[in-house]
Design an enzyme around this catalytic site. Sequence first.
Site, PDB file in Angstrom:
ATOM      1  N   ALA A   1       0.834  -1.207   0.000  1.00 31.56           N
ATOM      2  CA  ALA A   1       0.000   0.000   0.000  1.00 31.56           C
ATOM      3  C   ALA A   1       0.865   1.252   0.000  1.00 31.56           C
ATOM      4  O   ALA A   1       0.571   2.231   0.679  1.00 31.56           O
ATOM      5  CB  ALA A   1      -0.954  -0.024   1.194  1.00 31.56           C
ATOM      6  N   GLY A   2       1.968   1.230  -0.765  1.00 35.89           N
ATOM      7  CA  GLY A   2       2.752   2.443  -1.005  1.00 35.89           C
ATOM      8  C   GLY A   2       2.118   3.197  -2.174  1.00 35.89           C
ATOM      9  O   GLY A   2       1.002   2.883  -2.607  1.00 35.89           O
ATOM     10  N   ALA A  25       2.798   3.118  -5.324  1.00 35.33           N
ATOM     11  CA  ALA A  25       2.548   2.271  -6.509  1.00 35.33           C
ATOM     12  C   ALA A  25       1.286   1.425  -6.332  1.00 35.33           C
ATOM     13  O   ALA A  25       0.452   1.335  -7.233  1.00 35.33           O
ATOM     14  CB  ALA A  25       3.767   1.382  -6.782  1.00 35.33           C
ATOM     15  N   LEU A  70       9.933  11.254  -0.417  1.00 34.39           N
ATOM     16  CA  LEU A  70      10.624  12.533  -0.286  1.00 34.39           C
ATOM     17  C   LEU A  70       9.876  13.580   0.539  1.00 34.39           C
ATOM     18  O   LEU A  70       8.646  13.630   0.543  1.00 34.39           O
ATOM     19  CB  LEU A  70      10.990  13.082  -1.665  1.00 34.39           C
ATOM     20  CG  LEU A  70       9.911  13.389  -2.682  1.00 34.39           C
ATOM     21  CD1 LEU A  70      10.562  14.000  -3.912  1.00 34.39           C
ATOM     22  CD2 LEU A  70       9.150  12.175  -3.116  1.00 34.39           C
ATOM     23  N   ALA A  71      10.662  14.431   1.219  1.00 32.87           N
ATOM     24  CA  ALA A  71      10.099  15.419   2.139  1.00 32.87           C
ATOM     25  C   ALA A  71       9.304  16.482   1.388  1.00 32.87           C
ATOM     26  O   ALA A  71       8.280  16.954   1.858  1.00 32.87           O
ATOM     27  CB  ALA A  71      11.227  16.067   2.926  1.00 32.87           C
ATOM     28  N   GLY A 125       8.785  18.498  -2.880  1.00 34.39           N
ATOM     29  CA  GLY A 125       9.207  18.503  -4.281  1.00 34.39           C
ATOM     30  C   GLY A 125       8.611  17.389  -5.120  1.00 34.39           C
ATOM     31  O   GLY A 125       9.224  16.956  -6.097  1.00 34.39           O
ATOM     32  N   ARG A 153      31.019   6.380  -2.973  1.00 41.23           N
ATOM     33  CA  ARG A 153      32.190   5.489  -2.911  1.00 41.23           C
ATOM     34  C   ARG A 153      33.339   6.150  -2.162  1.00 41.23           C
ATOM     35  O   ARG A 153      33.982   5.536  -1.318  1.00 41.23           O
ATOM     36  CB  ARG A 153      32.663   5.145  -4.329  1.00 41.23           C
ATOM     37  CG  ARG A 153      31.837   4.085  -4.976  1.00 41.23           C
ATOM     38  CD  ARG A 153      32.521   3.514  -6.180  1.00 41.23           C
ATOM     39  NE  ARG A 153      32.628   4.412  -7.313  1.00 41.23           N
ATOM     40  CZ  ARG A 153      31.632   4.688  -8.137  1.00 41.23           C
ATOM     41  NH1 ARG A 153      30.445   4.163  -7.949  1.00 41.23           N
ATOM     42  NH2 ARG A 153      31.812   5.494  -9.157  1.00 41.23           N
ATOM     43  N   LEU A 188       9.922   8.045  -8.269  1.00 37.81           N
ATOM     44  CA  LEU A 188       8.518   8.404  -8.056  1.00 37.81           C
ATOM     45  C   LEU A 188       7.789   8.498  -9.399  1.00 37.81           C
ATOM     46  O   LEU A 188       6.656   8.016  -9.541  1.00 37.81           O
ATOM     47  CB  LEU A 188       8.438   9.731  -7.296  1.00 37.81           C
ATOM     48  CG  LEU A 188       7.095  10.025  -6.675  1.00 37.81           C
ATOM     49  CD1 LEU A 188       6.745   8.995  -5.610  1.00 37.81           C
ATOM     50  CD2 LEU A 188       7.085  11.421  -6.055  1.00 37.81           C
TER      51      LEU A 188
HETATM   52  C1  LIG Z   1      13.765   8.770   2.423  1.00 38.81           C
HETATM   53  C2  LIG Z   1      13.415   8.542   0.989  1.00 38.81           C
HETATM   54  C3  LIG Z   1      13.518   9.577   0.093  1.00 38.81           C
HETATM   55  C4  LIG Z   1      13.148   9.405  -1.236  1.00 38.81           C
HETATM   56  N1  LIG Z   1      13.273  10.449  -2.068  1.00 38.81           N
HETATM   57  C5  LIG Z   1      12.898  10.312  -3.337  1.00 38.81           C
HETATM   58  C6  LIG Z   1      13.014  11.417  -4.230  1.00 38.81           C
HETATM   59  O1  LIG Z   1      13.492  12.494  -3.862  1.00 38.81           O
HETATM   60  N2  LIG Z   1      12.588  11.254  -5.503  1.00 38.81           N
HETATM   61  C7  LIG Z   1      12.062  10.058  -5.928  1.00 38.81           C
HETATM   62  O2  LIG Z   1      11.667   9.962  -7.090  1.00 38.81           O
HETATM   63  N3  LIG Z   1      11.971   8.994  -5.117  1.00 38.81           N
HETATM   64  C8  LIG Z   1      12.369   9.094  -3.841  1.00 38.81           C
HETATM   65  N4  LIG Z   1      12.302   8.026  -3.021  1.00 38.81           N
HETATM   66  C9  LIG Z   1      11.899   6.736  -3.574  1.00 38.81           C
HETATM   67  C10 LIG Z   1      10.410   6.626  -3.763  1.00 38.81           C
HETATM   68  O3  LIG Z   1       9.796   7.134  -2.641  1.00 38.81           O
HETATM   69  C11 LIG Z   1      10.052   5.172  -3.970  1.00 38.81           C
HETATM   70  O4  LIG Z   1      10.341   4.866  -5.275  1.00 38.81           O
HETATM   71  C12 LIG Z   1       8.595   4.890  -3.746  1.00 38.81           C
HETATM   72  O5  LIG Z   1       8.215   5.242  -2.442  1.00 38.81           O
HETATM   73  C13 LIG Z   1       8.348   3.412  -3.921  1.00 38.81           C
HETATM   74  O6  LIG Z   1       7.019   3.203  -3.692  1.00 38.81           O
HETATM   75  P1  LIG Z   1       6.430   1.741  -3.755  1.00 38.81           P
HETATM   76  O7  LIG Z   1       4.953   1.922  -3.667  1.00 38.81           O
HETATM   77  O8  LIG Z   1       6.980   1.021  -4.910  1.00 38.81           O
HETATM   78  O9  LIG Z   1       6.991   0.996  -2.463  1.00 38.81           O
HETATM   79  P2  LIG Z   1       6.842   1.320  -0.889  1.00 38.81           P
HETATM   80  O10 LIG Z   1       6.490   2.739  -0.634  1.00 38.81           O
HETATM   81  O11 LIG Z   1       8.082   0.780  -0.268  1.00 38.81           O
HETATM   82  O12 LIG Z   1       5.588   0.442  -0.428  1.00 38.81           O
HETATM   83  C14 LIG Z   1       5.644  -0.965  -0.437  1.00 38.81           C
HETATM   84  C15 LIG Z   1       4.749  -1.504   0.651  1.00 38.81           C
HETATM   85  O13 LIG Z   1       4.616  -2.931   0.501  1.00 38.81           O
HETATM   86  C16 LIG Z   1       4.664  -3.548   1.793  1.00 38.81           C
HETATM   87  N5  LIG Z   1       5.082  -4.962   1.657  1.00 38.81           N
HETATM   88  C17 LIG Z   1       6.309  -5.463   1.394  1.00 38.81           C
HETATM   89  N6  LIG Z   1       6.280  -6.815   1.347  1.00 38.81           N
HETATM   90  C18 LIG Z   1       5.004  -7.173   1.594  1.00 38.81           C
HETATM   91  C19 LIG Z   1       4.344  -8.438   1.694  1.00 38.81           C
HETATM   92  N7  LIG Z   1       4.992  -9.610   1.500  1.00 38.81           N
HETATM   93  N8  LIG Z   1       3.015  -8.454   1.979  1.00 38.81           N
HETATM   94  C20 LIG Z   1       2.336  -7.287   2.172  1.00 38.81           C
HETATM   95  N9  LIG Z   1       2.912  -6.052   2.077  1.00 38.81           N
HETATM   96  C21 LIG Z   1       4.229  -6.006   1.795  1.00 38.81           C
HETATM   97  C22 LIG Z   1       5.664  -2.682   2.542  1.00 38.81           C
HETATM   98  O14 LIG Z   1       5.501  -2.821   3.929  1.00 38.81           O
HETATM   99  C23 LIG Z   1       5.309  -1.272   2.036  1.00 38.81           C
HETATM  100  O15 LIG Z   1       4.324  -0.660   2.816  1.00 38.81           O
HETATM  101  C24 LIG Z   1      12.685   8.152  -1.691  1.00 38.81           C
HETATM  102  C25 LIG Z   1      12.596   7.076  -0.791  1.00 38.81           C
HETATM  103  C26 LIG Z   1      12.965   7.268   0.530  1.00 38.81           C
HETATM  104  C27 LIG Z   1      12.879   6.115   1.466  1.00 38.81           C
END
Ligand SMILES: Cc1cc2nc3c(=O)[nH]c(=O)nc-3n(C[C@H](O)[C@H](O)[C@H](O)COP(=O)(O)OP(=O)(O)OC[C@H]3O[C@@H](n4cnc5c(N)ncnc54)[C@H](O)[C@@H]3O)c2cc1C
Length: 506
Positions: free
Chosen positions: A19-20, A22, A49-50, A52, A254, A352
Amino acid sequence: MMRSLDTHALRGQPVIVGAGVAGLLTALRLGDMPCVIVSAAEKPGAGVLASGVGKALGRDEAIADRAAKTLACGAGLASPEVVQQITDAMPHVSEDLARIGVGLDAHDSGAALHAALLAKVHERQNVTIVAPAMLRRLTIIDGHVRGVSLDVGERLLAIDTNIVILASGGACGLFPGALTQGPEIGAGMAVAARAGVEFSDLELIYFHPLTLDEGDARSTGVYAPVEFCKYGVLFDDAGCKLNVEQRDPGSLARDIAVRRAQGRAVFFDITRALTADAFKRDPALNAMVQQCRARGLDPKTQALPVRPAAAFQIGGIKVDVAGRSSIPGLWACGEVACTGFHGASISAGNPLLEAVVCSGFVAESVLGASLSPLCDVSGVRPDRAPLHRQLSMVRQAFGNALGPVRNRAGVLRELDTLSRCSGYDDAALMGCLTMISALMRQESRGVHYRSDFQQRDAVARHSVLTESDMRSVVRTIGRNHFGPTSADAQMLDGVLARDVDFASRL
Ligand SMILES: Cc1cc2nc3c(=O)[nH]c(=O)nc-3n(C[C@H](O)[C@H](O)[C@H](O)COP(=O)(O)OP(=O)(O)OC[C@H]3O[C@@H](n4cnc5c(N)ncnc54)[C@H](O)[C@@H]3O)c2cc1C
């Protein structure tokens, strides 16, 4: 909600795992189609991200500029077709989000965007959220996804479905001190690995160079964006200044990692840059200063201790731009997926952008999928033993072998250890897959730097690996490197032969 969950009523619905950003966006873009979201956390949050978000998603940026930056960063591994498809969608992102009721102007921080998406999902009658719940197994029959087994704490639930969309994030949480603050330990990837999915470029991990070093193993997610280098100086505790001119984040990470390995601390000094003018020009600067102060460090008066931290997994489940994996019925979206958009490193905002744009392509592909008859998978009972018993050992191994600088000896040593438990421990399995991918890439490219193979190959190749290929790949690497009869090659023949057979435990 769990107690009254009628899994029979959910039969045939697409199951979205995670539930991120995506996962939530994929559900919203499925429109009226009934679907299930499986969320590991009862109240999912976003480690994004904080501020932007608009900038990350390309507001006010020309398509050609973002595409050119992406291809340059990708160092030969970014797919020009995928880059084109994703960047072409950039001008429509704001409008698409507005159509589902999420205005970008009002939600410029990652957390605000995520909260707005979650609120929209809660409004939808056709979306069932199963939380807290973990995907424990994908049931594959005749090579096609036929169901999922979910661990909901007190019991296992089985849902018959021909469509599963993994949006379960990356595995950076397997690194000590990772920037990610949640449990991103590749749990979804490991389930897919055991189902036989193909991975691509798992060894490519982006390390953010300027993460606040708070001395403990886990990071609280405070970091200075690389563009802040223009505001200050980086130096180590021997007084040596680090050159930051025209450096990409990978080479900076690095440089800092090498100094730290030699026992030196590295500091980022922005004391002279924090003028009222700078704060006005760059609101992110103010946000970072506040975060540091909340942790007892004042960037106005002291240099900040910094270190590299794993922040984004570039590789993942090998998919096309519409998220289709090597297993029919299994899609992947967001950080868990490897579409070929990033290539060998990441350009600012692209993680993102990829998650937001590709969730639309995935939903379109799912809506167009032909629905085959369902199977009854209620009899499938996976092992309920904890699957990450070796987490602290795995984190240590990741830190030792897979940091910003890698080499064969270091990776082999840790692979030997992890391979003993990869059969039953999911974190160890992800460790083995990532380490073998790192061994396969005998060159330095983008974020992957091998001290024993410092050159970039003339031809850019993706590393592709499945769980069942692991042993033969390791044997081949051993024989090619050490000669078929050497003791080292024989040691490698034994790697992965010693593990406990996972299938026999089911
Ligand atoms: C501090 C930080 C700063 C960032 N800054 C940027 C930025 O400036 N620009 C940018 O483009 N991107 C940035 N990103 C990256 C971007 O946020 C990620 O690409 C994006 O959040 C990914 O989203 P997602 O939905 O794919 O995964 P996530 O947000 O990681 O969500 C995945 C979810 O799935 C759940 N999950 C995992 N395994 C299971 C399972 N087996 N069963 C059920 N649930 C499960 C997890 O608990 C989680 O809640 C940043 C990331 C971080 C951590």
